[in-house]
Scaffold this active site. Structure first.
Site, short mmCIF file in Angstrom:
data_model
loop_
_atom_site.label_atom_id
_atom_site.label_comp_id
_atom_site.label_asym_id
_atom_site.label_seq_id
_atom_site.Cartn_x
_atom_site.Cartn_y
_atom_site.Cartn_z
N ARG A 165 8.38 51.49 35.78
CA ARG A 165 7.66 52.75 35.89
C ARG A 165 6.56 52.66 36.95
O ARG A 165 5.47 53.20 36.78
CB ARG A 165 7.06 53.15 34.53
CG ARG A 165 8.07 53.27 33.41
CD ARG A 165 9.10 54.38 33.68
NE ARG A 165 10.03 54.47 32.57
CZ ARG A 165 11.18 53.79 32.51
NH1 ARG A 165 11.52 52.98 33.48
NH2 ARG A 165 11.98 53.92 31.48
N SER A 236 8.11 60.48 27.87
CA SER A 236 7.43 59.32 27.26
C SER A 236 5.99 59.25 27.74
O SER A 236 5.72 59.16 28.94
CB SER A 236 8.16 58.03 27.64
OG SER A 236 9.47 58.02 27.11
N GLU A 333 1.66 56.57 30.59
CA GLU A 333 2.65 56.66 31.66
C GLU A 333 2.38 57.79 32.65
O GLU A 333 2.50 57.59 33.85
CB GLU A 333 4.05 56.82 31.04
CG GLU A 333 5.17 56.66 32.05
CD GLU A 333 6.52 56.52 31.37
OE1 GLU A 333 7.45 57.21 31.78
OE2 GLU A 333 6.65 55.70 30.44
#
Length: 342
Positions: A165, A236, A333
């Site tokens: 990520r 997420s 995130e």
């Protein structure tokens, strides 16, 4: 050049649909429009914020400077040897629409990433991933504008420093790059990636190929994840934490039901969703209209009148509770954009 709009409503450009305005706003639909917009900002010494669909952002009420919505269109086969292809997708193309476009033509390799919200230009920033697969493995290069050198340039996949990520585009040393297009290596005979247990189970014992994988990925995502158009969210909200193998082994003893996944090097990924669910955060509204989705503990949702402050307050409480119970520090995130309310 079209003059930017002042104090524009940009709530539609963040996945949580939080109320927000851009001090100046302009939709970019060509390379020349991008250059003109950057010149406008430089002449006035204002900051630049670049957005796609904002599907992975938490937006404060005011975004100062010039907000650019990257909406450059275009899909083009750059090279084709009969089996492998090089496909260039412009930054403004919707990601899922691009995945479908490629699959319909027999250009395979991106099926595991179907139905992920956002644009092509945003995908490398986050190095999007799902069902045992990451975008980086299919990126040949990223075509971008270098604001320091004031020129367009091509970065190789190695130049992008992709991680979990993560990429150079999320870091200080890559903040001067604006993604214009991405070149993908696709394959008519791509070997399907079916390592993720949930996807394996969904496919069962029947024969499958790229088309079946795409269909099951879409089914799985629709079954457990809320549609951002109906229930605003950014997917997420926390990353799955990676810990050294000895720590993972110790946690397996204390919490044997916690899922663990193989990771790079001598590390193991732990399930952030399981920890959050274990602590009772799922299916409850804790900060006004902000809460955790009933079917997935990693998904924070806005039930209608939420604020960035509410999102961050809830995130902080969850992170503190996870650290108190498991001694694990969760990491947010999505990107945080703009200035908090006074």
């Amino acid at each position: 050049m079209v003059s930017p709009e002042s104090m524009a409503d940009i709530a539609h450009l963040n996945g949580m649909r939080l109320p927000a305005r851009g001090e100046h706003f302009l939709r970019i639909d060509s390379e020349s429009a991008l250059v003109d917009a950057l010149s406008w900002a430089a002449d006035r010494d204002v900051a630049i914020t670049v957005l796609g669909e904002g599907s992975n952002t938490v937006m404060h009420p005011l975004v100062q400077g010039l907000v650019l919505e990257m909406a450059i269109p275009g899909l083009k086969v750059m090279d084709d040897d009969g089996t492998r292809l090089l496909v260039r997708a412009a930054a403004g193309e919707n990601w899922h629409s691009f995945v479908l476009w490629a699959a319909e033509r027999g250009f395979h390799g991106l099926e595991n990433l179907a139905l992920i919200p956002g644009t092509v230009g945003a995908a490398p920033v986050q190095n999007i991933g799902a069902y045992g697969f990451e975008l980086a493995s299919r990126v040949r290069s990223v075509y971008c504008y270098d604001r320091v050198l004031e020129e367009f340039k091509t970065l190789s996949a190695a130049d992008c420093h992709f991680g979990y990520r993560d990429s150079i585009f999320k870091r200080t040393d890559g903040a001067h790059y604006i993604i214009v297009a991405v070149d993908f290596e696709l394959d008519r005979n791509a070997i399907p990636v079916v390592t993720y247990p949930e996807l394996k189970q969904a496919l069962g014992q029947r024969p499958y190929g790229a088309v079946e994988i795409l269909e099951e990925v879409v089914n799985l995502r629709r079954a457990k994840l809320p549609d951002p158009a109906n229930l605003p969210n950014v997917g997420s909200f926390f990353k799955n934490p990676a810990v050294p193998l000895p720590v993972a082994e110790s946690m397996k003893v204390n919490w044997p039901l916690m899922p663990q996944y193989p990771s790079a090097g001598e590390t193991v990924k732990l399930s952030a969703a399981w920890m959050i669910d274990y602590l009772g955060w799922r299916d409850a509204t804790h900060e006004g209209a902000i809460g955790i989705y009933r079917d997935h503990a990693l998904i924070m949702v806005n039930h209608g009148a939420g604020s960035a402050a509410g999102v961050l307050n809830l995130a902080t409480k969850i992170m503190q509770s996870v650290e108190n119970e498991f001694q694990i520090a969760l990491e947010i995130e999505p990107s945080l954009i703009g200035l908090p309310a006074a």
